[in-house]
Design a protein around this motif. Sequence first.
Motif, PDB file in Angstrom:
ATOM      1  N   TYR A 282      10.885 -33.523 -23.886  1.00 26.81           N
ATOM      2  CA  TYR A 282      11.846 -34.619 -23.752  1.00 26.81           C
ATOM      3  C   TYR A 282      11.299 -35.897 -23.120  1.00 26.81           C
ATOM      4  N   VAL A 283      10.149 -35.843 -22.453  1.00 29.29           N
ATOM      5  CA  VAL A 283       9.527 -37.093 -22.018  1.00 29.29           C
ATOM      6  C   VAL A 283       8.931 -37.854 -23.204  1.00 29.29           C
ATOM      7  N   PRO A 284       8.260 -37.192 -24.167  1.00 30.99           N
ATOM      8  CA  PRO A 284       7.843 -37.923 -25.371  1.00 30.99           C
ATOM      9  C   PRO A 284       9.022 -38.553 -26.113  1.00 30.99           C
ATOM     10  N   LEU A 285      10.172 -37.879 -26.126  1.00 32.60           N
ATOM     11  CA  LEU A 285      11.363 -38.449 -26.756  1.00 32.60           C
ATOM     12  C   LEU A 285      11.782 -39.726 -26.043  1.00 32.60           C
ATOM     13  N   PHE A 286      11.675 -39.723 -24.721  1.00 33.71           N
ATOM     14  CA  PHE A 286      11.984 -40.935 -23.941  1.00 33.71           C
ATOM     15  C   PHE A 286      11.016 -42.062 -24.305  1.00 33.71           C
ATOM     16  N   MET A 287       9.730 -41.730 -24.380  1.00 28.92           N
ATOM     17  CA  MET A 287       8.729 -42.755 -24.670  1.00 28.92           C
ATOM     18  C   MET A 287       8.946 -43.376 -26.049  1.00 28.92           C
ATOM     19  N   GLY A 401      11.279 -21.052 -20.926  1.00 26.65           N
ATOM     20  CA  GLY A 401      11.073 -22.274 -21.694  1.00 26.65           C
ATOM     21  C   GLY A 401      11.885 -22.308 -22.972  1.00 26.65           C
ATOM     22  N   THR A 402      11.927 -21.182 -23.672  1.00 23.94           N
ATOM     23  CA  THR A 402      12.639 -21.125 -24.949  1.00 23.94           C
ATOM     24  C   THR A 402      14.134 -21.363 -24.763  1.00 23.94           C
ATOM     25  N   ILE A 403      14.733 -20.595 -23.864  1.00 25.93           N
ATOM     26  CA  ILE A 403      16.170 -20.735 -23.622  1.00 25.93           C
ATOM     27  C   ILE A 403      16.469 -22.087 -22.986  1.00 25.93           C
ATOM     28  N   GLY A 404      15.604 -22.509 -22.059  1.00 26.07           N
ATOM     29  CA  GLY A 404      15.818 -23.787 -21.378  1.00 26.07           C
ATOM     30  C   GLY A 404      15.846 -24.955 -22.341  1.00 26.07           C
ATOM     31  N   VAL A 405      14.887 -24.998 -23.268  1.00 28.20           N
ATOM     32  CA  VAL A 405      14.838 -26.103 -24.225  1.00 28.20           C
ATOM     33  C   VAL A 405      16.071 -26.085 -25.132  1.00 28.20           C
ATOM     34  N   ALA A 406      16.520 -24.879 -25.504  1.00 31.84           N
ATOM     35  CA  ALA A 406      17.719 -24.791 -26.336  1.00 31.84           C
ATOM     36  C   ALA A 406      18.943 -25.326 -25.596  1.00 31.84           C
ATOM     37  N   VAL A 407      19.074 -24.951 -24.325  1.00 28.14           N
ATOM     38  CA  VAL A 407      20.206 -25.441 -23.523  1.00 28.14           C
ATOM     39  C   VAL A 407      20.109 -26.956 -23.344  1.00 28.14           C
ATOM     40  N   MET A 408      18.902 -27.458 -23.075  1.00 27.53           N
ATOM     41  CA  MET A 408      18.716 -28.902 -22.910  1.00 27.53           C
ATOM     42  C   MET A 408      19.037 -29.648 -24.199  1.00 27.53           C
ATOM     43  N   GLY A 409      18.682 -29.050 -25.338  1.00 28.76           N
ATOM     44  CA  GLY A 409      19.017 -29.671 -26.611  1.00 28.76           C
ATOM     45  C   GLY A 409      20.516 -29.780 -26.804  1.00 28.76           C
TER      46      GLY A 409
END
Length: 524
Positions: A282-287, A401-409
């Motif tokens: 998500y930092v690359p998405l910000f950039m 990481g897997t579950i975290g990224v899904a929740v963040m999405g």
Amino acid sequence: MTRNAKIIVTIALMLGMALAALDTTIVGTAMPSIVGKLGGITLYSWVFSAYLLTSTTTVPIYGKLADLYGRKPLFLFGSALFLIGSIASGFSQTMVQLIIFRAIQGLGAGAVQPIVLTIIGDIFVLKERARVQGLFSGVWGLSSIVGPALGGLIVDHFSWRWVFFINVPFGLLSAILLMISLKEQVERKKHQLDYIGTLTLSISIVALLFAFLQGGTSWSWLSWQSIALFATSILLLGWFLYEERRAPEPILPLDLFKNRIIVISSIGGVVLGTIMFGITSYVPLFMQGVKGGSATDAGIILGPLLLAWPIAATVSGKLVLSYGYRITAVAGTALTLIGVGLVLLFTPQVALPLIILAMVLIGAGLGFSSSAYILSVQNAVPWNLRGVATASTQFFRTIGGTIGVAVMGSILNAQMAQRFTPIFSHYTEVLQHLPKGVSPANVLLTPDVRASLPLVLLNQLQLALAQSLFWVYLLLFVLAVIGLVAMFWLPGGRADQYAYDAETSADVEAEKPSSSEVVLPHLG
């Protein structure tokens, strides 16, 4: 155990680790070209998800089998599957074929990284291991940095298929070197493998990951599909825990978690995995979306993080030897917390030096922490549980990481829908003139479309995306706080005080059924 044999084994393991790390970044660069050739953009995410599902669910299984049958045959089996999947992926003619072959790749990758770390634990004593872990972290970091650039060069000058074929010569070299240099004496005895535990754990994880990957996109969170998947995951997890207490040779011995070091390191692994995957996603998405950078800029911004990680991991080994697990892990999570705190300050006007500082702090913090977790767990168990214990640390990191990224999405999608819809309601003409196939949510990530937007609209959308990402970063900050608090529960004092002692240890008791085998590693 000769010095030359150690060197050869280390080179073989470094090659294996480099391939596993490289594959996670090099494919992402090639995916736009792959979709352009094979079509099937609606299946885009499944090329990654299939690999992730199979590589995650098999980690504990490989860890247990490595304890039963030795590290070498499992590493060679995993490498062979990985290379078969790579070759087949390179010859794919459709996206469906590519997804299937990526799943086979993942089945092999699930063995490589945890068994690499386990073999390191076998052939090096604690003092040596602390230095070598830093070296392997450096290989991982360097491979992650080289991956995107190498993928771009291969796609531009050769064919996307070579992104997969390039694995073959290096994978074969790694396997050959290990076959020559690592010798294991195996006393053959009958085993009672935990088939029910293996199946219930695997299907439970697949159901959970599938629910998070598809929930909120293919169907709503409260739909019968989501409820059924979550219920299936919970029921099978309960069955797995019940089975592990009955099985003669459990796939994941629950007695391991009577040891405070393993429990706290597992919690730390979940936090580390979530922050690592969250920041790198998500930092690359910000950039790119907020700062208006190119895809290359979005990848380069992670460079400071990926460079700081291996440097800190190398230093971390020395700190563990001198000051113990607690101080090292607390220092790592504190640095991570400060870095994520700086990420919370990211706005459309944020200066580049602040972004770089945040990445350096997070990378250093993760480097300190990761080495402390692996060293502490490996030092706390006997040899015949080291494989499954090491695999469990990788498992919890990947699951986090897997579950975290899904929740963040899901958080990001909800926040963007809340903010973008009112903005576009005032610019209906712009919406009508968007190119076919470009959704309103993607206008900031499509350079040509972004350049055509009115400046006022562009600024509003960039601010809305930054505000949406804030809630993702806030979740990471809360997890970093939890991780820091948890690390104070690690025991203090020097690391050698907590080495497993077969006579006096009461924390971790190895499973020793009459049908077990003893595998004694030596180098020749």
